[in-house]
Design a protein around this motif. Sequence first.
Motif, mmCIF file in Angstrom:
data_model
loop_
_atom_site.group_PDB
_atom_site.id
_atom_site.type_symbol
_atom_site.label_atom_id
_atom_site.label_comp_id
_atom_site.label_asym_id
_atom_site.label_seq_id
_atom_site.Cartn_x
_atom_site.Cartn_y
_atom_site.Cartn_z
ATOM 1 N N LYS A 63 0.831 -1.198 0.000
ATOM 2 C CA LYS A 63 0.000 0.000 0.000
ATOM 3 C C LYS A 63 0.873 1.258 0.000
ATOM 4 O O LYS A 63 0.577 2.231 -0.689
ATOM 5 C CB LYS A 63 -0.948 0.008 1.194
ATOM 6 C CG LYS A 63 -2.118 -0.926 1.046
ATOM 7 C CD LYS A 63 -3.064 -0.824 2.225
ATOM 8 C CE LYS A 63 -4.253 -1.748 2.026
ATOM 9 N NZ LYS A 63 -5.208 -1.654 3.129
ATOM 10 N N ASN A 66 2.460 1.530 -3.499
ATOM 11 C CA ASN A 66 1.455 1.985 -4.463
ATOM 12 C C ASN A 66 1.098 3.453 -4.254
ATOM 13 O O ASN A 66 0.842 4.178 -5.216
ATOM 14 C CB ASN A 66 0.203 1.113 -4.389
ATOM 15 C CG ASN A 66 0.383 -0.205 -5.100
ATOM 16 O OD1 ASN A 66 1.105 -0.306 -6.087
ATOM 17 N ND2 ASN A 66 -0.274 -1.239 -4.596
ATOM 18 N N ARG A 125 -3.466 -2.971 -13.995
ATOM 19 C CA ARG A 125 -3.361 -1.845 -13.076
ATOM 20 C C ARG A 125 -3.962 -0.538 -13.562
ATOM 21 O O ARG A 125 -3.834 0.462 -12.888
ATOM 22 C CB ARG A 125 -1.915 -1.616 -12.647
ATOM 23 C CG ARG A 125 -1.336 -2.775 -11.880
ATOM 24 C CD ARG A 125 -0.068 -2.343 -11.249
ATOM 25 N NE ARG A 125 0.560 -3.464 -10.571
ATOM 26 C CZ ARG A 125 1.827 -3.532 -10.278
ATOM 27 N NH1 ARG A 125 2.630 -2.548 -10.591
ATOM 28 N NH2 ARG A 125 2.313 -4.563 -9.662
ATOM 29 N N TYR A 127 -2.933 1.644 -15.272
ATOM 30 C CA TYR A 127 -1.861 2.612 -15.076
ATOM 31 C C TYR A 127 -1.831 3.667 -16.177
ATOM 32 O O TYR A 127 -1.865 4.871 -15.905
ATOM 33 C CB TYR A 127 -0.535 1.847 -15.038
ATOM 34 C CG TYR A 127 0.552 2.508 -14.244
ATOM 35 C CD1 TYR A 127 0.618 2.332 -12.864
ATOM 36 C CD2 TYR A 127 1.515 3.280 -14.858
ATOM 37 C CE1 TYR A 127 1.623 2.922 -12.126
ATOM 38 C CE2 TYR A 127 2.516 3.863 -14.132
ATOM 39 C CZ TYR A 127 2.576 3.691 -12.775
ATOM 40 O OH TYR A 127 3.562 4.281 -12.048
ATOM 41 N N ARG A 163 -5.726 5.646 -9.705
ATOM 42 C CA ARG A 163 -4.762 4.608 -9.294
ATOM 43 C C ARG A 163 -5.159 3.992 -7.954
ATOM 44 O O ARG A 163 -5.094 2.776 -7.785
ATOM 45 C CB ARG A 163 -3.347 5.202 -9.193
ATOM 46 C CG ARG A 163 -2.675 5.420 -10.508
ATOM 47 C CD ARG A 163 -2.359 4.119 -11.244
ATOM 48 N NE ARG A 163 -1.477 3.295 -10.438
ATOM 49 C CZ ARG A 163 -1.713 2.009 -10.143
ATOM 50 N NH1 ARG A 163 -2.755 1.395 -10.604
ATOM 51 N NH2 ARG A 163 -0.869 1.345 -9.386
ATOM 52 N N THR A 167 -6.221 0.099 -7.504
ATOM 53 C CA THR A 167 -5.508 -0.771 -6.558
ATOM 54 C C THR A 167 -6.479 -1.366 -5.548
ATOM 55 O O THR A 167 -6.462 -2.576 -5.299
ATOM 56 C CB THR A 167 -4.407 0.023 -5.837
ATOM 57 O OG1 THR A 167 -3.484 0.520 -6.806
ATOM 58 C CG2 THR A 167 -3.661 -0.852 -4.846
ATOM 59 N N HIS A 168 -7.349 -0.536 -4.995
ATOM 60 C CA HIS A 168 -8.286 -1.002 -3.972
ATOM 61 C C HIS A 168 -9.253 -2.056 -4.517
ATOM 62 O O HIS A 168 -9.529 -3.060 -3.862
ATOM 63 C CB HIS A 168 -9.066 0.173 -3.394
ATOM 64 C CG HIS A 168 -10.038 -0.220 -2.341
ATOM 65 N ND1 HIS A 168 -9.638 -0.583 -1.068
ATOM 66 C CD2 HIS A 168 -11.391 -0.340 -2.371
ATOM 67 C CE1 HIS A 168 -10.711 -0.901 -0.356
ATOM 68 N NE2 HIS A 168 -11.780 -0.761 -1.119
ATOM 69 N N CYS A 170 -8.821 -3.780 -7.329
ATOM 70 C CA CYS A 170 -8.106 -4.740 -8.189
ATOM 71 C C CYS A 170 -8.560 -4.651 -9.643
ATOM 72 O O CYS A 170 -8.786 -5.663 -10.318
ATOM 73 C CB CYS A 170 -8.261 -6.169 -7.668
ATOM 74 S SG CYS A 170 -7.608 -6.400 -6.004
ATOM 75 N N ASN A 172 -8.102 -4.220 -13.471
ATOM 76 C CA ASN A 172 -7.084 -4.458 -14.488
ATOM 77 C C ASN A 172 -7.694 -4.174 -15.846
ATOM 78 O O ASN A 172 -8.919 -4.092 -15.990
ATOM 79 C CB ASN A 172 -6.577 -5.907 -14.434
ATOM 80 C CG ASN A 172 -5.717 -6.156 -13.219
ATOM 81 O OD1 ASN A 172 -4.820 -5.388 -12.925
ATOM 82 N ND2 ASN A 172 -6.005 -7.227 -12.495
#
Length: 183
Positions: A63, A66, A125, A127, A163, A167-168, A170, A172
């Motif tokens: 965490k 990230n 991600r 991203y 982001r 992340t939280h 998941c 993709n």
Amino acid sequence: LVLGTITAVGGGAIRDLLLGITPPTLFQKPVYTIVAVVTAAIVFFIEYGLGDRLQRFSLGYMKIINGFDAVGLAVFVVVGVNTAIANGQGDNGFLSISVGTITGIGGGMLRDILAGQIPVVLRKRVYAVAAILGATVYYFMTRGGCPNWLAIGTGAACVMVLRFLATHYCWNLPRIPREDKGE
């Protein structure tokens, strides 16, 4: 050290070459490269010395990583767009947004390619999507006459929020399942 350093300064080098800034800033102002090398060395020695012990704290550790990564991406994206505008490309929105995105994700892509991997930004991600969103918001707010501090803050916040959410939850990027690879 090479992979860590290229991650930090690679996107800016690509940005500068696309904008005709030669030699790239990483060579004109070596402090950026020095900071990247020192940071990569610190991270390496933390991982090397504490790797097994960090496993106990892996969720919290990831965490933190990230979080720093989201902030770094946001800063690099905004700096990239700003550099394009400052170098006379403000009327070319596609170039400015692309250069901002490349500044943010280019170093990580170079790292993955040098490590013999498919770049993470192409498969998971969310991203690159976050980078594109932040670059677009910053560019249009700047061109629309918003105060620079507001455009910077909003563009960077868009990157970080997306982001953190990715992340939280998941998130993709979607991909087509391939039977021959067992997916």
